[in-house]
Enzyme design. Sequence first.
Site, PDB file in Angstrom:
ATOM      1  N   ASN A 209       0.859  -1.232   0.026  1.00  0.00           N
ATOM      2  CA  ASN A 209      -0.141  -0.108  -0.141  1.00  0.00           C
ATOM      3  C   ASN A 209       0.846   1.256  -0.028  1.00  0.00           C
ATOM      4  OD1 ASN A 209       0.666   0.882   2.811  1.00  0.00           O
ATOM      5  ND2 ASN A 209      -0.342  -1.199   3.205  1.00  0.00           N
ATOM      6  N   ASP A 278      -4.140  -6.383   4.669  1.00  0.00           N
ATOM      7  CA  ASP A 278      -5.057  -7.287   5.019  1.00  0.00           C
ATOM      8  C   ASP A 278      -5.131  -8.821   4.522  1.00  0.00           C
ATOM      9  OD1 ASP A 278      -6.009  -5.240   6.933  1.00  0.00           O
ATOM     10  OD2 ASP A 278      -7.074  -4.319   5.219  1.00  0.00           O
ATOM     11  N   PHE A 322      -4.643   2.804  14.679  1.00  0.00           N
ATOM     12  CA  PHE A 322      -4.976   4.000  13.787  1.00  0.00           C
ATOM     13  C   PHE A 322      -5.827   3.357  12.712  1.00  0.00           C
ATOM     14  CE2 PHE A 322      -1.384   6.183  15.356  1.00  0.00           C
ATOM     15  CZ  PHE A 322      -1.432   7.265  14.707  1.00  0.00           C
ATOM     16  N   LYS A 336     -14.120   0.325  15.338  1.00  0.00           N
ATOM     17  CA  LYS A 336     -12.640  -0.338  15.405  1.00  0.00           C
ATOM     18  C   LYS A 336     -12.243  -0.167  17.069  1.00  0.00           C
ATOM     19  CE  LYS A 336      -8.268  -0.607  12.940  1.00  0.00           C
ATOM     20  NZ  LYS A 336      -7.458  -0.021  11.838  1.00  0.00           N
ATOM     21  N   LYS A 340     -11.894  -4.014  18.809  1.00  0.00           N
ATOM     22  CA  LYS A 340     -10.554  -4.274  18.788  1.00  0.00           C
ATOM     23  C   LYS A 340      -9.711  -4.210  20.190  1.00  0.00           C
ATOM     24  CE  LYS A 340      -9.639  -4.717  13.963  1.00  0.00           C
ATOM     25  NZ  LYS A 340      -8.556  -4.689  12.970  1.00  0.00           N
TER      26      LYS A 340
END
Length: 401
Positions: A209, A278, A322, A336, A340
Amino acid sequence: MLANKKIVLGVTGGIAAYKAIALTSKLSQAGATVQVILTEGAQKFVTPLSFQAISRQPVYLDTFDELDAGKIQHIDLADWADLFIVAPATANLIGKYANGIADDMLSTTLLATTAPVYIAPAMNVDMYQHPAVQDNLALLAKRGTHFIDPNEGYLACGYTGKGRLAEPEEIVAYLQRALSTKRPLAGKKLLVTAGPTQEQIDPVRYLTNYSSGKMGFSIAEAGAQMGAEVTLVAGPVNLPTPKGVNRIDVVSTDDMYQAVIKHYSDQDIVIKSAAVSDYRPAKQANEKIKKQSEQMAIELERTQDILKTLGEQKTTQFLVGFAAETTNVENYGKQKLIDKNLNAIVINDVSKAGIGFGSDDNEVLILVNDGTEIKIDQTSKLAIANQLLTEISRRLEDKEQ
């Protein structure tokens, strides 16, 4: 830390001189008394009146223009200062100071002061990298001069590279840390992940990325300056290791997972700013895949969710994630934070111009699991790193009391 401090600010002749006006304002707002010296070159870019209006102090221009007949102004000003900063500092000024040349008000006062001296260089990238300039910087560093390194980015000359003056808020933060008798993260262990990962397709191709790693490296740099023992797990990026940071280079998501898990248990703070892949190819070819048709399908499989695993294994760590999003930014970030098991999450919209991957600036919203929301408008990534770590250090301190 800057309240009641007496600061001499030297401004030299570069286009970045306009930032010195904002720096004067921020230093004054922090409670310091600022007296400004403008070189002849600086006066081509900025006017004495601007600094006088903000600092409420006279501005010094000429060694021989004695404002008070009872004093020798460059000696009096040199003795008055608690600290001395030059921002921007041109290659010319750096060269003169390194070689003991005193031919104007600024260089004369610099040689006369016994106060700590801070230099913030700003110039063309090739000038900054020239061996003569680097030798002068090394000589001054050996003598105890402190440096506030320039940023990388687009320069006024049209070049892109290292040489852009540090932002005023970065300079103020640097001075505050330098003057602080207590570094807020002293005795703490900080683990930071940064950059992208690469997932091999075959020996010549990979999935990745656009992450540059600049945000994570800024966090590592700020953490070390705040006194933390910093471990930086970095994907494939071309960035220098911040001073005082232990760097571990990795390539794939699994590499990063193994490195993070190995060090996780004894960390006080973990900030996962890396943009890991991912997915990875389900099969990795040992030889280069040859062109066989107009289309090629690659079967992908999920990689290890590092952040989720850290949330599941968390004991006493302050865990920060992040969320780099392009749509429904805040909603995805909030979910998130919960899913998480994070202590905080830093959300940013990477689709916005000037703050996406690879840029020196960012604009973020920090969500803490106690309901606190902290919005930071566009500023340098180092300034954001400082604010983020300051917020974390306060919460750790409150927890310990």
